[in-house]
Design a protein around this motif. Sequence first.
Motif, mmCIF file in Angstrom:
data_model
loop_
_atom_site.group_PDB
_atom_site.id
_atom_site.type_symbol
_atom_site.label_atom_id
_atom_site.label_comp_id
_atom_site.label_asym_id
_atom_site.label_seq_id
_atom_site.Cartn_x
_atom_site.Cartn_y
_atom_site.Cartn_z
ATOM 1 N N GLU A 239 0.833 -1.198 0.000
ATOM 2 C CA GLU A 239 0.000 0.000 0.000
ATOM 3 C C GLU A 239 0.870 1.252 0.000
ATOM 4 O O GLU A 239 1.889 1.306 0.689
ATOM 5 C CB GLU A 239 -0.916 0.034 1.237
ATOM 6 C CG GLU A 239 -1.953 -1.071 1.266
ATOM 7 C CD GLU A 239 -2.876 -0.941 2.471
ATOM 8 O OE1 GLU A 239 -2.589 -0.073 3.334
ATOM 9 O OE2 GLU A 239 -3.857 -1.692 2.541
ATOM 10 N N GLY A 244 -2.812 4.794 0.841
ATOM 11 C CA GLY A 244 -3.347 3.454 1.041
ATOM 12 C C GLY A 244 -3.669 2.740 -0.254
ATOM 13 O O GLY A 244 -4.190 1.617 -0.247
ATOM 14 N N GLU A 245 -3.358 3.370 -1.389
ATOM 15 C CA GLU A 245 -3.662 2.787 -2.704
ATOM 16 C C GLU A 245 -2.784 1.566 -2.966
ATOM 17 O O GLU A 245 -1.614 1.527 -2.580
ATOM 18 C CB GLU A 245 -3.426 3.852 -3.781
ATOM 19 C CG GLU A 245 -3.792 3.407 -5.183
ATOM 20 C CD GLU A 245 -3.500 4.480 -6.218
ATOM 21 O OE1 GLU A 245 -3.741 4.232 -7.406
ATOM 22 O OE2 GLU A 245 -3.010 5.565 -5.823
ATOM 23 N N ARG A 246 -3.352 0.579 -3.633
ATOM 24 C CA ARG A 246 -2.609 -0.618 -4.022
ATOM 25 C C ARG A 246 -2.435 -0.658 -5.539
ATOM 26 O O ARG A 246 -3.053 0.108 -6.274
ATOM 27 C CB ARG A 246 -3.334 -1.878 -3.535
ATOM 28 C CG ARG A 246 -3.424 -1.964 -2.017
ATOM 29 C CD ARG A 246 -4.004 -3.289 -1.560
ATOM 30 N NE ARG A 246 -4.056 -3.366 -0.105
ATOM 31 C CZ ARG A 246 -4.416 -4.444 0.571
ATOM 32 N NH1 ARG A 246 -4.750 -5.555 -0.089
ATOM 33 N NH2 ARG A 246 -4.450 -4.432 1.889
#
Length: 450
Positions: A239, A244-246
Motif C-alpha cells: 500500500e 493506502g492505494e494498491r
Amino acid sequence: MTSTTETTSVSEKPPAAGVRAGLFRDPFRYLMDAAARHDGLVRIGPALLNVYVVSHPDYIRRILVTNAANYPKGSMMAPFRTALGNGLVTSEGDYWKRQRRLMQPAFHSEQLQAMEAHIAGCVERAVERWRRAAAQGTPLDIMEEGTRLNVEIVLGTLFSTSLDVERAERLRALTSQVFAGLASKVWTFFVPDRLPLPGATAYRRAVAELDAEVYRIIAERRTAATRPRDLLGLLLDAEHADTGERMSDLQLRDEVFTLFMAGYETTATGTTWICYELARHPEIADAVAGELDRAGVRTLPAFAELSQLGYQRRVIDEAFRLHPAFPIWFRTAVDADILGSYRLPENAKIIVNPHITHRDPRFWEDPEAFDPDRFTPDRFDSARRHAYYPFGKGSRVCIGERLAVTITQMVVSALVRNFEFTIVEGFEVIPRYVVTCQPKGGLPLVLRER
C-alpha cells in the motif's frame, strides 16, 4: 588512483568512431571495440544518430548519480517497454519512485531469508540431476541448466507453489521467445523508421501470450481464499504510505513481467560465467570449496552463513566484473551537459558501458586476468569502487541485487561442494549479446564428483 578527467576547457566535441559495416552487422561488438579504443566517451555513426558510448567512471557517475534527472531511460528503451510495460526497469520520475517504495519491502533481508527453503530445495533437485550426468559422463550445458534452475527459483519466489509444471514450462518458453525478440529489437534505433523489421509480429504475439498467462495468475491470486507470502502476495498487499492505494492489475503485470524476465536470465547468465572462470581456474574452485569446509557448511549454506563466505563473494564479484550480465544500458540526455572536457548535446542517446569500464586498465591492474583478490579491502579502494557497477549506481541500482547474489552464492556453493568440472574439450566460448551477454551455444561442462 586519481581521475583522468580534470581539465580547464569544456569545449571539445566527443571523438567519433566513424561508421563501418560492423555497426549494422554486429552492433554489440562494434560498440565494445569503439568504447575500448577511446577515452571513455565516443560518438557512434553518422551525426544524425546522436549516439554516444560512455564508459569512463567519472562520466558514469554524472549520468547515473549526480545529474541523473537529466538522463532518463528515454526513447532507446522503447523496445523493452513493449514487453516490460512501465515496470521498475523502464518507468521514470515520480511513478518510478512510488513503485520502488511500494516494492522495496519485498526485498528486505527477512523476506530473502523466508525464501531460503525454496531456493535450497530447487538447488538440491538440480544437484541430483547433475550427479546423474556426472555418473554417466554426459556433458552438461550449464547455461541451459542454470536457466532451468533459476526459472524454478524465480517462479517459486514470485508465485510460490501455485503453478504446475506444465504451466511453469509454458511461462519459461514464452519468456525465451520474448527475450529473443527483445535482443533483435535493441538496435532498432540504428535502423531508419521506414524499414520493416523482421520478427515483429512473432514478438508481439509472444508478449500477448505471456501477458495472458500473467493476468490469469493475478486474477486467480486476487480471488484465492488465502494468499501465500511470495513476491506476488507481497506486491498485491503493498500500500502507498500516503493514500493506502494498491497496485492495479496493469501495474502488477508490469512488475511481475520485469521481475521474472530480469530475474532468471540475469542469475543464470551470471552463474554460467562464474562456472566458465572456475573451470579455467580449478585452484580457485578448490579454494571456494575449502572455504565452505572451514565455515562448517556440510550441504548448502544457510542464508545467515552467506556473509561468512568472503572469498566466494570475491569470486562472484570478479566474475561480474569481467562478465556483467547486462553489459550495456541506455539513457537519453534531456538537456545538453558537460562530461569532463566534452560537451554532450541535448537529446543525445547514451549507451552506458560497464563491460568496458570494468576492463579499463586505468582503473584495474591486469584487467583481463581473473583475480578475485582484487576485491579484498586493501585493494578494492575508492577508485575501483567508482569503476565497478554490475548492478547499477545511484537511486536506480537494481532492486533485486541481494536476491540475485543470494541465489548465485547458493548455486556456486552446490557446484563446488559436489563437483569438479572442465569445459568440453575443443568447445570455443564466444560471447554473444541477447539483452544479457551469454556464451554462444551455451557452456558444456564435464562434471566429476568431488
